[in-house]
Design a protein around this motif. Structure first.
Motif, short mmCIF file in Angstrom:
data_model
loop_
_atom_site.label_atom_id
_atom_site.label_comp_id
_atom_site.label_asym_id
_atom_site.label_seq_id
_atom_site.Cartn_x
_atom_site.Cartn_y
_atom_site.Cartn_z
N VAL A 21 -3.12 5.29 -2.81
CA VAL A 21 -1.96 5.60 -3.64
C VAL A 21 -2.37 5.27 -5.07
O VAL A 21 -2.99 4.23 -5.31
CB VAL A 21 -0.76 4.72 -3.20
CG1 VAL A 21 0.40 4.84 -4.17
CG2 VAL A 21 -0.34 5.05 -1.78
N VAL A 79 10.65 8.91 13.00
CA VAL A 79 11.33 8.33 11.84
C VAL A 79 10.30 7.42 11.17
O VAL A 79 10.25 6.22 11.40
CB VAL A 79 12.61 7.57 12.26
CG1 VAL A 79 13.40 7.15 11.02
CG2 VAL A 79 13.47 8.40 13.19
N MET A 80 9.44 8.08 10.39
CA MET A 80 8.29 7.41 9.78
C MET A 80 8.13 7.81 8.33
O MET A 80 7.11 7.55 7.72
CB MET A 80 7.01 7.83 10.50
CG MET A 80 6.63 6.97 11.66
SD MET A 80 5.00 7.40 12.25
CE MET A 80 5.09 6.68 13.88
N GLY A 81 9.14 8.47 7.81
CA GLY A 81 9.07 8.89 6.41
C GLY A 81 9.53 7.74 5.51
O GLY A 81 9.48 6.57 5.91
N PHE A 126 0.82 -1.23 0.00
CA PHE A 126 0.00 0.00 0.00
C PHE A 126 0.85 1.27 0.00
O PHE A 126 0.32 2.37 0.06
CB PHE A 126 -0.90 0.00 1.25
CG PHE A 126 -0.14 -0.42 2.48
CD1 PHE A 126 0.69 0.46 3.12
CD2 PHE A 126 -0.20 -1.73 2.93
CE1 PHE A 126 1.44 0.07 4.21
CE2 PHE A 126 0.54 -2.14 4.03
CZ PHE A 126 1.37 -1.23 4.67
N CYS A 127 2.15 1.13 -0.03
CA CYS A 127 3.04 2.27 0.23
C CYS A 127 3.67 2.82 -1.05
O CYS A 127 4.17 2.07 -1.87
CB CYS A 127 4.13 1.85 1.21
SG CYS A 127 5.26 3.18 1.62
N CYS A 174 3.19 9.19 3.00
CA CYS A 174 4.40 8.48 2.61
C CYS A 174 4.79 8.53 1.13
O CYS A 174 4.17 7.89 0.29
CB CYS A 174 4.21 7.01 2.96
SG CYS A 174 5.24 6.52 4.29
N GLY A 179 11.55 4.94 3.78
CA GLY A 179 12.64 4.06 4.19
C GLY A 179 12.33 3.22 5.40
O GLY A 179 11.38 3.47 6.13
N GLU A 180 13.14 2.19 5.59
CA GLU A 180 13.02 1.33 6.77
C GLU A 180 14.22 1.62 7.67
O GLU A 180 15.34 1.22 7.36
CB GLU A 180 12.98 -0.14 6.33
CG GLU A 180 13.12 -1.16 7.44
CD GLU A 180 12.22 -0.90 8.66
OE1 GLU A 180 11.01 -0.67 8.48
OE2 GLU A 180 12.74 -0.89 9.79
N PRO A 181 13.98 2.34 8.78
CA PRO A 181 15.11 2.77 9.61
C PRO A 181 15.99 1.62 10.12
O PRO A 181 17.20 1.77 10.20
CB PRO A 181 14.45 3.51 10.78
CG PRO A 181 12.98 3.28 10.66
CD PRO A 181 12.70 2.88 9.27
N CYS A 210 8.91 -1.94 10.04
CA CYS A 210 8.02 -2.98 9.53
C CYS A 210 8.29 -4.30 10.24
O CYS A 210 7.60 -5.29 9.99
CB CYS A 210 8.19 -3.13 8.02
SG CYS A 210 9.85 -3.63 7.55
N ASN A 225 -4.07 5.53 3.11
CA ASN A 225 -4.03 6.63 2.15
C ASN A 225 -4.01 6.04 0.76
O ASN A 225 -3.05 5.36 0.40
CB ASN A 225 -2.76 7.45 2.35
CG ASN A 225 -2.97 8.58 3.30
OD1 ASN A 225 -3.78 9.46 3.08
ND2 ASN A 225 -2.23 8.53 4.40
N1 SAH Z 1 9.45 1.46 7.15
C1 SAH Z 1 8.89 1.92 8.39
C2 SAH Z 1 8.64 3.41 8.45
C3 SAH Z 1 8.05 4.12 7.26
S1 SAH Z 1 6.35 3.92 6.89
C4 SAH Z 1 7.64 1.13 8.72
O1 SAH Z 1 7.26 0.26 7.95
O2 SAH Z 1 7.09 1.32 9.78
C5 SAH Z 1 5.45 4.69 8.17
C6 SAH Z 1 4.08 4.08 8.37
O3 SAH Z 1 3.17 4.45 7.32
C7 SAH Z 1 4.10 2.57 8.39
O4 SAH Z 1 3.25 2.09 9.39
C8 SAH Z 1 3.55 2.24 7.01
O5 SAH Z 1 3.06 0.94 6.96
C9 SAH Z 1 2.49 3.32 6.84
N2 SAH Z 1 2.03 3.56 5.48
C10 SAH Z 1 2.74 3.56 4.34
N3 SAH Z 1 1.97 3.83 3.27
C11 SAH Z 1 0.73 4.02 3.74
C12 SAH Z 1 -0.52 4.33 3.13
N4 SAH Z 1 -0.64 4.50 1.81
N5 SAH Z 1 -1.59 4.45 3.95
C13 SAH Z 1 -1.49 4.29 5.28
N6 SAH Z 1 -0.34 4.00 5.91
C14 SAH Z 1 0.76 3.86 5.15
#
Ligand code: SAH
Length: 338
Positions: free
Chosen positions: A283, A146-148, A109-110, A324, A150-152, A184, A281
């Motif tokens: 996409v 740190v939620m932008g 979904f990202c 994201c 990438g995978e921290p 994740c 969200n």
């Molecule tokens: N890689 C890390 C941090 C970045 S994503 C992680 O996976 O946590 C930050 C958060 O936004 C994560 O929970 C991710 O699953 C969520 N996310 C990404 N795309 C999204 C979308 N389209 N709608 C809702 N949440 C989303």
């Protein structure tokens, strides 16, 4: 600071120069050696010869008319672009930073993962997202997530260095309790982070209440069993005393039923945690849809009835591609067609 003191000693300079330099970099937020006016011109010259001074170049800034959320696009030294977000809350300003240019985790979904991973960000490139935003907005940043993009935990060593400098008393000195790292679920890295005993919050992207469903949404689930991910979260709580946040993106018709809520509550029973529900969200490249508001509310209620603390994330910056990876992606597409 220790490393800097050694470097400065190797240049034949006194230790207090290291303090001055650190202050210029991490408190006064200088963009280069030339700004460091209490260092001699000759020292600045030698520093310039020996070191790159990493700073980000702002290329775009969008301000939401709805809630004042600001989205920033920055160019890195090698031409890559990354995005960061400034969110204004009652309790202070929060900045959401990227930890990588792109991402290789492949969550369905990202938007951030569609082009794959370009490269890891350096600690300086993570820090400067916050430094630049504080300078440009003229407002103090008190929280960092740190939620932008990438995978921290896929960029672990750089992340740790970043966290240490961010929370250091000689820098911006952001309280560890005001920092959240979202993952994740890279099990061995969650355990390693727990052993660092920092007071930061761990946010775990769960998105499904069983292993099979999680695999459909998050390819990383093929690598780690849900059971092991949750064990690592328990370990994190034991070592740090910090309550875990679980992120659960609600996708219409996929993971939003009563059965899902029941299963989720069972999975998290007894764990000191909080669930953050995020209506997905949409996409463009994916056909996922948000559930109706009533479904979201019912899901929350189901969890709470079973004793699980749950909140629905308020959506911010909808009018400026706040979610994201959306702004970075549209920028990359535009520059490819030009
Ligand atoms: N890689 C890390 C941090 C970045 S994503 C992680 O996976 O946590 C930050 C958060 O936004 C994560 O929970 C991710 O699953 C969520 N996310 C990404 N795309 C999204 C979308 N389209 N709608 C809702 N949440 C989303």
């Amino acid at each position: 600071m220790e490393e800097l003191t050694d470097e400065i000693a190797a240049l034949g300079e006194k230790p207090f120069r290291a303090k001055q330099l650190y202050q210029w970099m991490h408190q006064k937020l200088a963009d280069g050696f030339d700004e460091m006016t209490n260092l001699s011109a000759s020292l600045r010259g030698r520093l310039k010869e020996s070191y790159d001074y990493i700073h980000l170049e702002p290329v775009d800034r969008k301000i939401s008319a709805l809630d004042g959320t600001e989205k920033y696009l920055f160019r890195l030294g090698d031409g890559n672009v990354i995005e960061s977000v400034l969110m204004r809350y009652h309790h202070g300003n929060s900045v959401c930073i990227s930890s990588q240019a792109g991402c290789r985790m492949g969550c369905r979904f990202c938007a951030s993962t569609i082009g794959g991973l370009t490269r890891n960000l350096l600690p300086s490139e993570m820090l400067d997202q916050i430094y630049q935003i504080q300078k440009i907005s003229g407002e103090r940043v008190s929280n960092v997530v740190v939620m932008g993009t990438g995978e921290p935990l896929d960029n672990y060593e750089n992340l740790l260095r970043f966290l240490r400098i961010l929370t250091n008393e000689h820098g911006l000195h952001i309280s560890q309790r005001n920092v959240t790292v979202s993952t994740c679920g890279i099990v061995e890295k969650i355990r390693a982070l727990a052993d660092e005993r920092l007071q930061i919050t761990l946010a775990l992207s769960l998105h499904a209440s069983n292993q099979e469903k999680r695999k459909q949404l998050m390819p990383v689930a093929y690598q780690y069993e849900l059971r092991d991910v949750l064990d690592a979260c328990r370990y994190y709580f034991e070592r740090t005393g910090r309550r875990i946040t679980f992120e659960y993106s609600l996708v219409g018709g996929v993971n939003d039923t009563d059965t899902d809520a029941k299963e989720l509550a069972g999975l998290l029973a007894g764990l000191n945690c909080h669930v953050n529900l995020i209506p997905v969200n949409p996409v463009r490249e994916r056909d996922f849809v948000q559930p109706d508001r009533s479904v979201v509310l019912a899901f929350q209620k189901k969890l709470e009835q079973r004793g699980i603390n749950a909140t629905i994330r308020r959506e911010m910056g909808r009018d400026i591609a706040g979610a994201c990876g959306q702004l970075r992606k549209s920028y990359l597409e535009k520059s490819q067609t030009e």
